[in-house]
Design an enzyme around this catalytic site. Structure first.
Site, PDB file in Angstrom:
ATOM      1  N   PRO A 169       0.706  -1.182  -0.035  1.00  0.00           N
ATOM      2  CA  PRO A 169      -0.120   0.020  -0.026  1.00  0.00           C
ATOM      3  C   PRO A 169       0.790   1.205   0.037  1.00  0.00           C
ATOM      4  CG  PRO A 169      -0.729  -1.726   1.601  1.00  0.00           C
ATOM      5  CD  PRO A 169       0.359  -2.049   0.901  1.00  0.00           C
ATOM      6  N   GLY A 206       5.415   1.110  -4.314  1.00  0.00           N
ATOM      7  CA  GLY A 206       5.152   0.788  -5.719  1.00  0.00           C
ATOM      8  C   GLY A 206       6.280   0.879  -6.424  1.00  0.00           C
ATOM      9  N   SER A 207       6.440   2.195  -6.814  1.00  0.00           N
ATOM     10  CA  SER A 207       7.652   2.389  -7.700  1.00  0.00           C
ATOM     11  C   SER A 207       8.961   2.420  -6.824  1.00  0.00           C
ATOM     12  CB  SER A 207       7.478   3.864  -8.228  1.00  0.00           C
ATOM     13  OG  SER A 207       6.334   4.066  -8.993  1.00  0.00           O
ATOM     14  N   ALA A 221      19.134  -6.099   1.887  1.00  0.00           N
ATOM     15  CA  ALA A 221      18.295  -6.282   3.004  1.00  0.00           C
ATOM     16  C   ALA A 221      17.276  -6.882   2.699  1.00  0.00           C
ATOM     17  CB  ALA A 221      17.834  -4.930   3.676  1.00  0.00           C
ATOM     18  N   GLU A 241       9.895  -9.486 -17.614  1.00  0.00           N
ATOM     19  CA  GLU A 241       8.533  -8.982 -17.231  1.00  0.00           C
ATOM     20  C   GLU A 241       8.204  -7.919 -18.361  1.00  0.00           C
ATOM     21  OE1 GLU A 241       7.906  -7.874 -13.223  1.00  0.00           O
ATOM     22  OE2 GLU A 241       5.996  -6.873 -13.441  1.00  0.00           O
ATOM     23  N   HIS A 282     -14.835   3.046 -34.249  1.00  0.00           N
ATOM     24  CA  HIS A 282     -16.042   2.278 -33.673  1.00  0.00           C
ATOM     25  C   HIS A 282     -17.374   2.904 -33.265  1.00  0.00           C
ATOM     26  CE1 HIS A 282     -13.352  -1.481 -33.715  1.00  0.00           C
ATOM     27  NE2 HIS A 282     -14.486  -2.167 -33.567  1.00  0.00           N
ATOM     28  N   GLY A 283     -17.011   4.434 -33.204  1.00  0.00           N
ATOM     29  CA  GLY A 283     -18.115   5.089 -32.639  1.00  0.00           C
ATOM     30  C   GLY A 283     -18.587   4.640 -31.588  1.00  0.00           C
ATOM     31  N   GLY A 284     -20.137   4.600 -31.186  1.00  0.00           N
ATOM     32  CA  GLY A 284     -20.629   4.464 -29.733  1.00  0.00           C
ATOM     33  C   GLY A 284     -20.220   2.942 -29.351  1.00  0.00           C
TER      34      GLY A 284
HETATM   35  C1  FAD Z   1      -4.112  -4.090 -12.287  1.00  0.00           C
HETATM   36  C2  FAD Z   1      -2.630  -4.146 -11.606  1.00  0.00           C
HETATM   37  C3  FAD Z   1      -1.976  -5.369 -11.388  1.00  0.00           C
HETATM   38  C4  FAD Z   1      -0.741  -5.307 -10.666  1.00  0.00           C
HETATM   39  N1  FAD Z   1      -0.157  -6.513 -10.562  1.00  0.00           N
HETATM   40  C5  FAD Z   1       0.831  -6.522  -9.683  1.00  0.00           C
HETATM   41  C6  FAD Z   1       1.504  -7.774  -9.345  1.00  0.00           C
HETATM   42  O1  FAD Z   1       1.048  -8.910  -9.821  1.00  0.00           O
HETATM   43  N2  FAD Z   1       2.757  -7.590  -8.359  1.00  0.00           N
HETATM   44  C7  FAD Z   1       2.898  -6.507  -7.816  1.00  0.00           C
HETATM   45  O2  FAD Z   1       3.874  -6.514  -6.941  1.00  0.00           O
HETATM   46  N3  FAD Z   1       2.483  -5.339  -8.178  1.00  0.00           N
HETATM   47  C8  FAD Z   1       1.444  -5.441  -9.203  1.00  0.00           C
HETATM   48  N4  FAD Z   1       0.870  -4.049  -9.418  1.00  0.00           N
HETATM   49  C9  FAD Z   1       1.369  -2.846  -8.918  1.00  0.00           C
HETATM   50  C10 FAD Z   1       2.035  -2.070  -9.986  1.00  0.00           C
HETATM   51  O3  FAD Z   1       3.282  -2.494 -10.443  1.00  0.00           O
HETATM   52  C11 FAD Z   1       2.384  -0.653  -9.307  1.00  0.00           C
HETATM   53  O4  FAD Z   1       1.077  -0.286  -9.235  1.00  0.00           O
HETATM   54  C12 FAD Z   1       3.280   0.013 -10.047  1.00  0.00           C
HETATM   55  O5  FAD Z   1       4.752   0.022  -9.931  1.00  0.00           O
HETATM   56  C13 FAD Z   1       3.307   1.884  -9.410  1.00  0.00           C
HETATM   57  O6  FAD Z   1       3.320   1.762  -7.899  1.00  0.00           O
HETATM   58  P1  FAD Z   1       2.303   2.787  -7.158  1.00  0.00           P
HETATM   59  O7  FAD Z   1       0.921   2.394  -7.730  1.00  0.00           O
HETATM   60  O8  FAD Z   1       2.479   2.420  -5.928  1.00  0.00           O
HETATM   61  O9  FAD Z   1       2.329   4.254  -7.822  1.00  0.00           O
HETATM   62  P2  FAD Z   1       3.422   5.117  -7.167  1.00  0.00           P
HETATM   63  O10 FAD Z   1       4.783   4.745  -7.117  1.00  0.00           O
HETATM   64  O11 FAD Z   1       2.877   5.789  -6.014  1.00  0.00           O
HETATM   65  O12 FAD Z   1       3.481   6.217  -8.392  1.00  0.00           O
HETATM   66  C14 FAD Z   1       2.588   7.470  -8.289  1.00  0.00           C
HETATM   67  C15 FAD Z   1       2.906   8.326  -9.638  1.00  0.00           C
HETATM   68  O13 FAD Z   1       4.204   8.807  -9.306  1.00  0.00           O
HETATM   69  C16 FAD Z   1       5.094   8.529 -10.349  1.00  0.00           C
HETATM   70  N5  FAD Z   1       6.481   8.596 -10.039  1.00  0.00           N
HETATM   71  C17 FAD Z   1       6.907   7.656  -8.712  1.00  0.00           C
HETATM   72  N6  FAD Z   1       8.172   7.697  -8.598  1.00  0.00           N
HETATM   73  C18 FAD Z   1       8.612   8.670  -9.586  1.00  0.00           C
HETATM   74  C19 FAD Z   1       9.929   9.157 -10.106  1.00  0.00           C
HETATM   75  N7  FAD Z   1      11.027   8.710  -9.417  1.00  0.00           N
HETATM   76  N8  FAD Z   1      10.148   9.970 -11.077  1.00  0.00           N
HETATM   77  C20 FAD Z   1       8.842  10.166 -11.776  1.00  0.00           C
HETATM   78  N9  FAD Z   1       7.702   9.884 -11.381  1.00  0.00           N
HETATM   79  C21 FAD Z   1       7.484   9.059 -10.461  1.00  0.00           C
HETATM   80  C22 FAD Z   1       4.720   7.444 -10.736  1.00  0.00           C
HETATM   81  O14 FAD Z   1       5.145   7.174 -12.200  1.00  0.00           O
HETATM   82  C23 FAD Z   1       3.086   7.334 -10.999  1.00  0.00           C
HETATM   83  O15 FAD Z   1       2.674   8.370 -12.067  1.00  0.00           O
HETATM   84  C24 FAD Z   1       0.009  -3.850 -10.133  1.00  0.00           C
HETATM   85  C25 FAD Z   1      -0.752  -2.740 -10.428  1.00  0.00           C
HETATM   86  C26 FAD Z   1      -2.197  -2.902 -11.036  1.00  0.00           C
HETATM   87  C27 FAD Z   1      -3.055  -1.554 -11.210  1.00  0.00           C
END
Ligand code: FAD
Length: 387
Positions: free
Chosen positions: A133, A136-137, A185, A248, A344-346
């Site tokens: 939660p 992510g990035s 880590a 991936e 495809h329109g609507g």
């Molecule tokens: C349908 C779906 C399936 C998924 N499946 C998996 C899975 O199987 N396993 C898994 O582990 N994860 C999975 N994910 C997670 C996915 O990989 C993450 O949502 C993604 O990596 C982005 O992380 P976040 O959502 O925390 O966004 P954030 O990291 O919070 O990013 C929010 C925004 O900030 C931008 N941002 C962040 N850091 C930077 C930076 N340094 N420079 C510029 N912009 C930045 C991002 O590009 C984005 O636009 C899934 C997500 C979805 C929606």
């Protein structure tokens, strides 16, 4: 433009996948997957029986043994996406591109024996859980911990957005085994469905890929035996993730190209069939111009992704090259899908039509597997000469 990366074996395999799609990818099935929010187990078993999942599983473990030849996987993607079953393509992708590789390339002999035969038949479904939660990035910001105890680890924490997270029997999970956020880590542990304290949590409602489950996972004092540590080595998790990320990202780029190709084909058919102002939609110059642009871009997409596929086969696809493919292909996919919906329109907005579903599915290609901004960051850092 004719593609030349496939040989007779790939084309023979294509017939197998087409046959599978004819049999299992029906409208009724698609509706059933969308309503349930997941792919049923029988379909995954049927895919295992047909030999179209578990492709990189070595033959000694019951798989097809296509270790580096990713072209068989792309044949599966192309055909399943062309059949309008993005969710099924997604479920196959998680199994073959996100879960199986960690066992095939990095698993101990014991892990291979335990997991691979069932993953090849579709009896055992896998997932990969990195995202949390709050992280992510920035994966080094994860908070899920695995504390060493006698004979194993105690895992606490939560993951989110995990594809196949509800249905998976085993989840390759990115955890913290050390202090701080240095690469060493982190480790990868296999969490098994049914372990005490492991909750598959809530299924998330998405705009696309309706028929493929995405879930939250939570871990409360889950005991995970030492035998479930990927490669048996602690502190290797970050490096192991990095090793599989090119695959991936390549897979998402190819899925983007396949969706763009399918969208072009559907749109040509649709605009030949539909009429307005006494002529076919395709007879308007605007339609032909738009389709000409799309067709040229689709050719470029294949030329690029095919080149990357061959580089991967030869072990030469770098993380930066894979990142370029991922962001460039999925940005083009998005533009193409938008154009094709418009033509495809609507009906392009109605999810009964594959073009509408593909459009909704496509949106996440720019987000997951590392967002396209992070992909550009990886490429940009290399261009700037930074590590
Ligand atoms: C349908 C779906 C399936 C998924 N499946 C998996 C899975 O199987 N396993 C898994 O582990 N994860 C999975 N994910 C997670 C996915 O990989 C993450 O949502 C993604 O990596 C982005 O992380 P976040 O959502 O925390 O966004 P954030 O990291 O919070 O990013 C929010 C925004 O900030 C931008 N941002 C962040 N850091 C930077 C930076 N340094 N420079 C510029 N912009 C930045 C991002 O590009 C984005 O636009 C899934 C997500 C979805 C929606």
């Amino acid at each position: 433009m004719e593609r030349d990366i496939y040989d007779e074996d790939h084309e023979a395999f294509r017939d197998v996948v087409k046959e599978f799609c004819k049999r299992y990818v029906t409208n009724e099935k698609r509706e059933q997957w969308d309503a349930a929010g997941e792919i049923d187990r029988q379909t995954m078993r049927a895919a295992g029986d047909a030999g179209i999942i578990g492709l990189s599983v070595p033959e000694e473990f019951g798989g097809a043994g296509m270790l580096q030849d990713y072209r068989f996987r792309t044949v599966v993607m192309e055909e399943v996406i062309a059949a309008g079953a993005g969710s099924l393509a997604g479920a196959f992708g998680i199994q073959d591109d996100l879960a199986v590789p960690y066992i095939v390339h990095m698993g101990t002999q014991e892990q291979k024996q335990k997991w691979l035969p069932g993953m090849a038949t579709g009896e055992i479904l896998g997932a990969l859980a990195m995202t949390e939660p709050g992280a992510g990035s920035d994966l080094r910001g994860i908070k899920t911990t695995a504390k060493k105890v006698d004979g194993g680890y105690i895992v606490n924490g939560a993951k989110t957005f995990i594809s196949s997270g509800k249905t998976a029997d085993m989840v390759v999970t990115f955890v913290k085994t050390g202090d701080g956020n240095r690469p060493d880590a982190f480790s990868l542990l296999i969490l098994e469905s049914g372990m005490a304290g492991f909750d598959h949590g809530k299924k998330l409602h998405k705009m696309g890929f309706q028929g493929h489950d995405t879930a939250e996972l939570s871990f409360s004092d889950v005991f995970v035996p030492e035998a479930n540590l990927i490669s048996g080595k602690e502190g290797m998790g970050f490096v192991q993730l990095m090793m599989n990320l090119p695959l991936e990202r390549l897979s998402i780029g190819v899925a983007g190209a396949a969706a763009a190709q399918a969208a072009l084909d559907w749109t040509i058919a649709y605009t030949k069939d539909r009429e307005a102002f006494g002529q076919r939609i395709i007879d308007f110059q605007n339609t032909r111009f738009q389709l000409a642009d799309v067709a040229a871009t689709v050719d470029a997409l294949w030329a690029y992704t095919d080149r990357a596929l061959l580089a991967y086969k030869d072990g030469k696809l770098s993380a930066e090259e894979a990142a370029k493919v991922k962001f460039w292909a999925t940005e083009r996919e998005w533009e193409i899908l938008d154009t094709c919906v418009q033509l495809h329109g609507g009906y392009g907005y109605i999810t009964e039509y594959p073009i509408a579903r593909a459009f909704l599915d496509a949106r996440v290609h720019r987000i997951y597997g590392g967002t396209n901004e992070i992909m550009r960051e990886i490429v940009g850092r290399q261009l700037a000469g930074k590590k």
